[in-house]
Design a protein around this motif. Structure first.
Motif, PDB file in Angstrom:
ATOM      1  N   ASP A   1       0.811  -1.075  -0.012  1.00  0.00           N
ATOM      2  CA  ASP A   1       0.062  -0.065  -0.159  1.00  0.00           C
ATOM      3  C   ASP A   1       0.986   1.335  -0.056  1.00  0.00           C
ATOM      4  OD1 ASP A   1      -2.432  -1.541  -0.064  1.00  0.00           O
ATOM      5  OD2 ASP A   1      -2.817  -1.218   2.134  1.00  0.00           O
ATOM      6  N   LEU A   2       1.942   1.304   0.740  1.00  0.00           N
ATOM      7  CA  LEU A   2       2.762   2.439   0.831  1.00  0.00           C
ATOM      8  C   LEU A   2       3.623   2.558  -0.404  1.00  0.00           C
ATOM      9  CD1 LEU A   2       3.877   2.516   4.485  1.00  0.00           C
ATOM     10  CD2 LEU A   2       2.142   3.894   3.342  1.00  0.00           C
ATOM     11  N   GLY A   3       3.980   1.406  -0.839  1.00  0.00           N
ATOM     12  CA  GLY A   3       4.810   1.562  -2.309  1.00  0.00           C
ATOM     13  C   GLY A   3       3.926   1.992  -3.302  1.00  0.00           C
ATOM     14  N   GLY A   4       2.616   1.772  -3.514  1.00  0.00           N
ATOM     15  CA  GLY A   4       1.738   1.945  -4.358  1.00  0.00           C
ATOM     16  C   GLY A   4       1.544   3.649  -4.329  1.00  0.00           C
ATOM     17  N   ASN A   5       1.329   4.139  -3.149  1.00  0.00           N
ATOM     18  CA  ASN A   5       1.345   5.747  -3.004  1.00  0.00           C
ATOM     19  C   ASN A   5       2.655   6.242  -2.875  1.00  0.00           C
ATOM     20  OD1 ASN A   5      -1.382   5.631  -2.845  1.00  0.00           O
ATOM     21  ND2 ASN A   5      -1.331   4.774  -0.714  1.00  0.00           N
ATOM     22  N   GLY A   6       3.458   6.209  -3.891  1.00  0.00           N
ATOM     23  CA  GLY A   6       4.764   7.002  -4.164  1.00  0.00           C
ATOM     24  C   GLY A   6       4.503   8.472  -3.553  1.00  0.00           C
TER      25      GLY A   6
END
Length: 304
Positions: free
Chosen positions: A97-102
């Motif tokens: 999730d955090l990676g997908g929200n760069g």
């Protein structure tokens, strides 16, 4: 079903009745971080997943944060990503999730804290994409050298705190010296500014204060032992609550503090002398404040 949190047994039974009766051999796999959910939904013994190893977590994060191979073009973002992954504690869903929200995609992000990144030397230029950013905190990044030019595009920024960055020299902000007028016209207008423990800071640069001359209300400067001049200070007409602590070489206060309400000066011998009640050179510049503290001695409006 991924990351189930609902612990209501009745709702689970109702849902279960809706999905039973399908093709033979069909299974429903439920993942959860709640033992109670596992007890309610499980028909067999639970299988406890181990945390993802750090290297695999980082690989997963980079996969979702960047297009293939693009992470090599953004080493500073990768360093921030490494710090984020460490805080994910090996939970793949959180990493994903955090990676997908760069960071560069978080157009609605209002608060950003960059803390404890000892290997970070330069902030990412993509910070200029955070156009809704209201509060920026940069702290404990001991090798941070300068701030990016992209800061000028953070027009929504109202609160900026920079602390404990031993190598940071604000006067060397990338490209700012050549674009001072643009920053004044189009840059941020701060309400609150905090600068703490920047030993390389010798003077407050124009780019940091000019755009906020008519908006800055709260100013804290502390532990800046080499801050010697206020040449770049401008008329901070909206300043209400400045606090200056342990800046022994600072020579004078900002000019024209018309809305001054409270003033605190501690361990700044040159400033304290200039602000002495009735005799100091700067006394008339601060006499209208309702409350003044000079080296622990309080002076209220009734004493003026």
């Amino acid at each position: 079903m991924d990351n189930v949190w609902n612990e209501d047994n009745i709702k689970w039974v109702e849902f279960k009745n809706l999905v039973v009766g399908g093709a033979s051999g069909r299974k429903i796999v439920v993942t959860t971080r709640s033992n109670r959910v596992a007890e309610i939904t499980g028909t067999i013994s639970c299988h406890y997943l181990k945390a993802f190893p750090y290297e695999k977590s980082l690989s997963l994060f980079l996969k979702f944060a960047f297009k293939k191979g693009k992470e090599k073009q953004h080493p500073n973002l990768v360093k921030i990503g490494q710090a984020i992954v460490k805080k994910c504690q090996g939970i793949p869903l959180v990493v994903k999730d955090l990676g997908g929200n760069g960071l560069q995609h978080l157009k609605s992000l209002q608060l950003l804290v960059i803390y404890g990144c000892p290997n970070l030397k330069y902030l990412f230029q993509e910070i200029q994409e955070l156009t809704s950013l209201n509060t920026l905190v940069i702290a404990a990044c001991k090798n941070l050298v300068s701030l990016p030019l992209g800061l000028e595009n953070l027009t929504a920024l109202q609160s900026l705190i920079i602390a404990d960055c031993e190598q940071l020299n604000l006067s060397r902000a990338q490209g700012f010296q050549e674009k001072i007028e643009k920053v004044e016209e189009d840059g941020f207008s701060l309400l609150s500014l905090g600068i703490v423990n920047l030993p390389k800071l010798g003077a407050l640069p124009q780019w940091l204060l000019r755009g906020s001359a008519n908006t800055l209300k709260n100013l804290t400067i502390a532990e800046c032992v080499n801050l010697t001049t206020s040449v770049e200070w401008h008329n901070l007409t909206s300043l209400e609550k400045p606090a200056i602590i342990h800046c022994p070489q600072l020579l004078s206060l900002p000019n024209n503090m018309q809305r001054l309400k409270q003033l605190k000066i501690e361990y700044c011998p040159l400033l304290s002398q200039r602000c002495q009640q009735g005799t100091g050179v700067d006394w008339l510049n601060i006499v209208h404040a309702s409350f003044i503290v000079l080296d622990g001695n309080a002076i209220s409006a009734n004493d003026n």
